[in-house]
Design a protein around this motif. Structure first.
Motif, PDB file in Angstrom:
ATOM      1  N   SER A  35       3.870   3.518  -8.002  1.00 27.16           N
ATOM      2  CA  SER A  35       3.968   4.764  -8.600  1.00 27.16           C
ATOM      3  C   SER A  35       5.151   5.561  -8.265  1.00 27.16           C
ATOM      4  CB  SER A  35       3.170   5.706  -7.120  1.00 27.16           C
ATOM      5  OG  SER A  35       3.348   5.772  -5.940  1.00 27.16           O
ATOM      6  N   VAL A  36       4.329   7.014  -9.344  1.00 30.04           N
ATOM      7  CA  VAL A  36       5.900   7.574  -9.881  1.00 30.04           C
ATOM      8  C   VAL A  36       6.486   8.511  -8.516  1.00 30.04           C
ATOM      9  CG1 VAL A  36       5.793   9.833 -10.913  1.00 30.04           C
ATOM     10  CG2 VAL A  36       4.938   7.680 -12.115  1.00 30.04           C
ATOM     11  N   MET A  37       5.763   9.141  -7.780  1.00 29.81           N
ATOM     12  CA  MET A  37       5.379   9.690  -6.637  1.00 29.81           C
ATOM     13  C   MET A  37       7.014   8.672  -6.109  1.00 29.81           C
ATOM     14  SD  MET A  37       3.417  11.281  -3.500  1.00 29.81           S
ATOM     15  CE  MET A  37       3.323   9.800  -2.695  1.00 29.81           C
ATOM     16  N   ILE A  38       6.792   7.365  -5.852  1.00 29.78           N
ATOM     17  CA  ILE A  38       7.193   6.340  -4.715  1.00 29.78           C
ATOM     18  C   ILE A  38       9.071   5.973  -5.251  1.00 29.78           C
ATOM     19  CG2 ILE A  38       8.029   4.489  -3.263  1.00 29.78           C
ATOM     20  CD1 ILE A  38       5.680   6.435  -2.570  1.00 29.78           C
ATOM     21  N   TRP A  39       8.813   6.686  -7.153  1.00 28.03           N
ATOM     22  CA  TRP A  39      10.008   5.901  -7.679  1.00 28.03           C
ATOM     23  C   TRP A  39      10.541   7.195  -7.433  1.00 28.03           C
ATOM     24  CZ3 TRP A  39      12.307   1.421  -8.213  1.00 28.03           C
ATOM     25  CH2 TRP A  39      13.781   1.752  -9.254  1.00 28.03           C
ATOM     26  N   LEU A  40      10.415   8.165  -7.979  1.00 24.94           N
ATOM     27  CA  LEU A  40      11.019   9.701  -7.705  1.00 24.94           C
ATOM     28  C   LEU A  40      11.861   9.242  -6.033  1.00 24.94           C
ATOM     29  CD1 LEU A  40       8.942  11.961  -9.558  1.00 24.94           C
ATOM     30  CD2 LEU A  40      11.255  11.008 -10.103  1.00 24.94           C
ATOM     31  N   ALA A  41      10.929   9.328  -5.164  1.00 26.60           N
ATOM     32  CA  ALA A  41      12.192   9.473  -3.827  1.00 26.60           C
ATOM     33  C   ALA A  41      12.980   8.328  -3.595  1.00 26.60           C
ATOM     34  CB  ALA A  41      10.115   9.190  -2.607  1.00 26.60           C
ATOM     35  N   VAL A  42      12.865   6.856  -4.411  1.00 27.24           N
ATOM     36  CA  VAL A  42      13.759   5.810  -4.664  1.00 27.24           C
ATOM     37  C   VAL A  42      15.061   6.252  -4.805  1.00 27.24           C
ATOM     38  CG1 VAL A  42      14.264   3.486  -4.437  1.00 27.24           C
ATOM     39  CG2 VAL A  42      11.986   4.094  -3.234  1.00 27.24           C
ATOM     40  N   VAL A  43      14.660   6.689  -6.379  1.00 29.08           N
ATOM     41  CA  VAL A  43      15.914   6.991  -6.492  1.00 29.08           C
ATOM     42  C   VAL A  43      16.608   8.069  -7.092  1.00 29.08           C
ATOM     43  CG1 VAL A  43      16.685   7.958  -9.825  1.00 29.08           C
ATOM     44  CG2 VAL A  43      14.494   6.046  -9.174  1.00 29.08           C
ATOM     45  N   ARG A  44      15.857   9.053  -6.434  1.00 26.79           N
ATOM     46  CA  ARG A  44      16.854  10.707  -5.545  1.00 26.79           C
ATOM     47  C   ARG A  44      17.369  10.005  -4.334  1.00 26.79           C
ATOM     48  NH1 ARG A  44      13.201  16.360  -5.235  1.00 26.79           N
ATOM     49  NH2 ARG A  44      13.468  15.708  -7.226  1.00 26.79           N
ATOM     50  N   THR A  45      16.974   9.387  -3.276  1.00 24.72           N
ATOM     51  CA  THR A  45      17.618   8.936  -2.334  1.00 24.72           C
ATOM     52  C   THR A  45      18.698   7.711  -2.685  1.00 24.72           C
ATOM     53  OG1 THR A  45      14.835   8.813  -1.076  1.00 24.72           O
ATOM     54  CG2 THR A  45      17.533   7.375   0.181  1.00 24.72           C
ATOM     55  N   VAL A  46      18.444   7.394  -3.355  1.00 24.13           N
ATOM     56  CA  VAL A  46      19.534   6.355  -3.601  1.00 24.13           C
ATOM     57  C   VAL A  46      20.958   7.136  -4.626  1.00 24.13           C
ATOM     58  CG1 VAL A  46      20.822   4.535  -5.151  1.00 24.13           C
ATOM     59  CG2 VAL A  46      18.609   3.966  -4.288  1.00 24.13           C
ATOM     60  N   CYS A  47      20.167   8.229  -6.055  1.00 23.84           N
ATOM     61  CA  CYS A  47      21.700   9.023  -6.136  1.00 23.84           C
ATOM     62  C   CYS A  47      21.825   9.728  -5.563  1.00 23.84           C
ATOM     63  CB  CYS A  47      20.962  10.161  -6.786  1.00 23.84           C
ATOM     64  SG  CYS A  47      20.169   8.366  -8.150  1.00 23.84           S
ATOM     65  N   ASN A  48      21.389  10.174  -4.159  1.00 26.52           N
ATOM     66  CA  ASN A  48      21.922  11.245  -2.722  1.00 26.52           C
ATOM     67  C   ASN A  48      22.777  10.212  -2.147  1.00 26.52           C
ATOM     68  OD1 ASN A  48      20.703  13.343  -3.927  1.00 26.52           O
ATOM     69  ND2 ASN A  48      19.122  13.141  -2.511  1.00 26.52           N
TER      70      ASN A  48
ATOM     71  N   PRO B 261       0.767  -1.284   0.193  1.00 28.83           N
ATOM     72  CA  PRO B 261      -0.157  -0.244   0.305  1.00 28.83           C
ATOM     73  C   PRO B 261       0.691   1.406  -0.226  1.00 28.83           C
ATOM     74  CG  PRO B 261      -0.691  -1.599   1.113  1.00 28.83           C
ATOM     75  CD  PRO B 261       0.390  -2.140   1.126  1.00 28.83           C
ATOM     76  N   ILE B 262       2.343   1.389   1.128  1.00 36.19           N
ATOM     77  CA  ILE B 262       2.773   2.214   0.539  1.00 36.19           C
ATOM     78  C   ILE B 262       3.858   2.732  -0.898  1.00 36.19           C
ATOM     79  CG2 ILE B 262       5.159   3.329   1.819  1.00 36.19           C
ATOM     80  CD1 ILE B 262       4.747   1.931   3.962  1.00 36.19           C
ATOM     81  N   LEU B 263       3.811   1.542  -1.173  1.00 31.24           N
ATOM     82  CA  LEU B 263       4.969   1.935  -2.572  1.00 31.24           C
ATOM     83  C   LEU B 263       3.814   2.249  -3.964  1.00 31.24           C
ATOM     84  CD1 LEU B 263       6.951  -0.923  -2.640  1.00 31.24           C
ATOM     85  CD2 LEU B 263       7.382   0.847  -2.247  1.00 31.24           C
ATOM     86  N   ALA B 264       2.511   1.796  -3.661  1.00 29.76           N
ATOM     87  CA  ALA B 264       1.254   1.911  -4.708  1.00 29.76           C
ATOM     88  C   ALA B 264       0.501   3.476  -4.023  1.00 29.76           C
ATOM     89  CB  ALA B 264      -0.076   1.090  -4.348  1.00 29.76           C
ATOM     90  N   LEU B 265       0.798   4.833  -3.018  1.00 27.43           N
ATOM     91  CA  LEU B 265       0.828   5.959  -3.067  1.00 27.43           C
ATOM     92  C   LEU B 265       0.738   6.687  -4.018  1.00 27.43           C
ATOM     93  CD1 LEU B 265       1.010   5.635   0.788  1.00 27.43           C
ATOM     94  CD2 LEU B 265      -0.176   6.073   0.084  1.00 27.43           C
ATOM     95  N   PRO B 266       0.425   7.608  -4.474  1.00 32.96           N
ATOM     96  CA  PRO B 266      -1.345   7.998  -3.820  1.00 32.96           C
ATOM     97  C   PRO B 266      -2.991   7.039  -4.761  1.00 32.96           C
ATOM     98  CG  PRO B 266      -0.867   9.293  -5.441  1.00 32.96           C
ATOM     99  CD  PRO B 266       0.370   9.031  -5.882  1.00 32.96           C
ATOM    100  N   SER B 267      -2.736   6.584  -6.003  1.00 29.89           N
ATOM    101  CA  SER B 267      -3.714   5.530  -6.352  1.00 29.89           C
ATOM    102  C   SER B 267      -3.438   4.339  -7.547  1.00 29.89           C
ATOM    103  CB  SER B 267      -4.097   7.584  -7.647  1.00 29.89           C
ATOM    104  OG  SER B 267      -4.071   8.772  -6.819  1.00 29.89           O
ATOM    105  N   CYS B 268      -2.659   3.918  -7.303  1.00 30.81           N
ATOM    106  CA  CYS B 268      -1.647   2.736  -7.773  1.00 30.81           C
ATOM    107  C   CYS B 268      -2.703   1.621  -6.873  1.00 30.81           C
ATOM    108  CB  CYS B 268      -0.367   2.478  -8.182  1.00 30.81           C
ATOM    109  SG  CYS B 268       0.435   3.691  -9.101  1.00 30.81           S
ATOM    110  N   GLU B 269      -2.626   0.422  -7.827  1.00 33.09           N
ATOM    111  CA  GLU B 269      -3.190  -0.098  -7.009  1.00 33.09           C
ATOM    112  C   GLU B 269      -1.058  -1.400  -6.447  1.00 33.09           C
ATOM    113  OE1 GLU B 269      -4.984  -3.314 -10.179  1.00 33.09           O
ATOM    114  OE2 GLU B 269      -6.299  -1.573 -10.159  1.00 33.09           O
ATOM    115  N   VAL B 270      -1.802  -2.543  -5.447  1.00 34.35           N
ATOM    116  CA  VAL B 270      -1.220  -2.711  -4.390  1.00 34.35           C
ATOM    117  C   VAL B 270      -0.291  -4.045  -5.672  1.00 34.35           C
ATOM    118  CG1 VAL B 270      -0.816  -4.844  -2.896  1.00 34.35           C
ATOM    119  CG2 VAL B 270      -2.421  -3.031  -2.368  1.00 34.35           C
ATOM    120  N   GLY B 271       0.990  -3.781  -5.395  1.00 35.15           N
ATOM    121  CA  GLY B 271       2.167  -4.479  -6.531  1.00 35.15           C
ATOM    122  C   GLY B 271       2.190  -3.741  -7.356  1.00 35.15           C
ATOM    123  N   GLN B 272       2.019  -2.250  -7.487  1.00 35.23           N
ATOM    124  CA  GLN B 272       2.140  -1.382  -8.604  1.00 35.23           C
ATOM    125  C   GLN B 272       2.975  -0.122  -7.586  1.00 35.23           C
ATOM    126  OE1 GLN B 272      -1.623  -0.044 -10.406  1.00 35.23           O
ATOM    127  NE2 GLN B 272      -1.074  -1.812 -11.710  1.00 35.23           N
TER     128      GLN B 272
END
Length: 200
Positions: free
Chosen positions: A150-163, A137-148
């Motif tokens: 979202s763009v918002m979460i992936w942006l945060a992940v990529v930015r954190t890893v790059c930093n 449910p966290i990875l799917a925020l704000p409007s994706c389904e469970v197992g997906q």
């Protein structure tokens, strides 16, 4: 030839925008190297100063003091002109850094906001639900389904890893220090030799 699906296309765009924050400093350095090059006037001044210094070495300060002092004054004047021009170039570089850096960060930020809003229901990656449990449910925020993811979460992940990677590559490496022993034995004092009393 493999065609890019909409999900793969969104994955690439999101990854590029997410890593843009860490890539901007390197891009700024490349731009400033081009903009902040030594000007032709500075180059001519530096060459003239070098010629005068070579000429000064051939003049005896004792026998030709007037000529020596004249060349030295000319070197000092040209050196001051060179410093002034270098200072102007440095101020210009700082101005370009502030304006260009702020503009690029604003553009990247606006693009990220637009991407999150426009594709708020589109997944970047789709995975089986058992692989993302219990964070589905966290990875799917704000409007994706469970197992997906979202763009918002992936942006945060990529930015954190790059930093993290950028910090690890740019931080100075410290040499490990020797661990101090927990127990330091007291120094051994030399054995006292008894002195016999004086004989009467």
């Amino acid at each position: 030839m493999m065609e890019l699906t909409s999900e793969m296309y969104l994955f690439l765009i999101t990854s590029i925008l997410g890593s843009a924050g860490s890539l901007l400093p390197f891009l700024m350095q490349l731009i400033l190297r081009t903009v902040g090059k030594e000007s032709q006037a500075e180059r001519l001044l530096r060459q003239e100063i070098l010629k005068l210094k070579q000429q000064l070495q051939t003049i005896s300060m004792v026998d030709q003091f007037a000529s020596y002092a004249k060349v030295q004054r000319k070197i000092n004047a040209l050196s001051q002109q060179y410093k002034d021009k270098a200072m102007e170039r440095s101020v210009g570089e700082q101005r370009v850094r502030m304006v260009l850096g702020g503009t690029l960060r604003t553009i990247v930020g606006l693009l990220c906001v637009w991407l999150i809003w426009e594709h708020r229901s589109d997944p970047v990656v789709s995975l089986p639900t058992n692989l993302v449990w219990p964070f589905g449910p966290i990875l799917a925020l704000p409007s994706c389904e469970v197992g997906q993811i979202s763009v918002m979460i992936w942006l945060a992940v990529v930015r954190t890893v790059c930093n993290k990677v950028n910090t690890a590559l740019t931080s100075p490496r410290t040499t490990p220090q020797r661990a101090t022993p927990i127990f330091n034995p007291p120094p051994v004092s030399p054995t006292a030799v008894p002195v016999a009393p004086p004989l009467d």
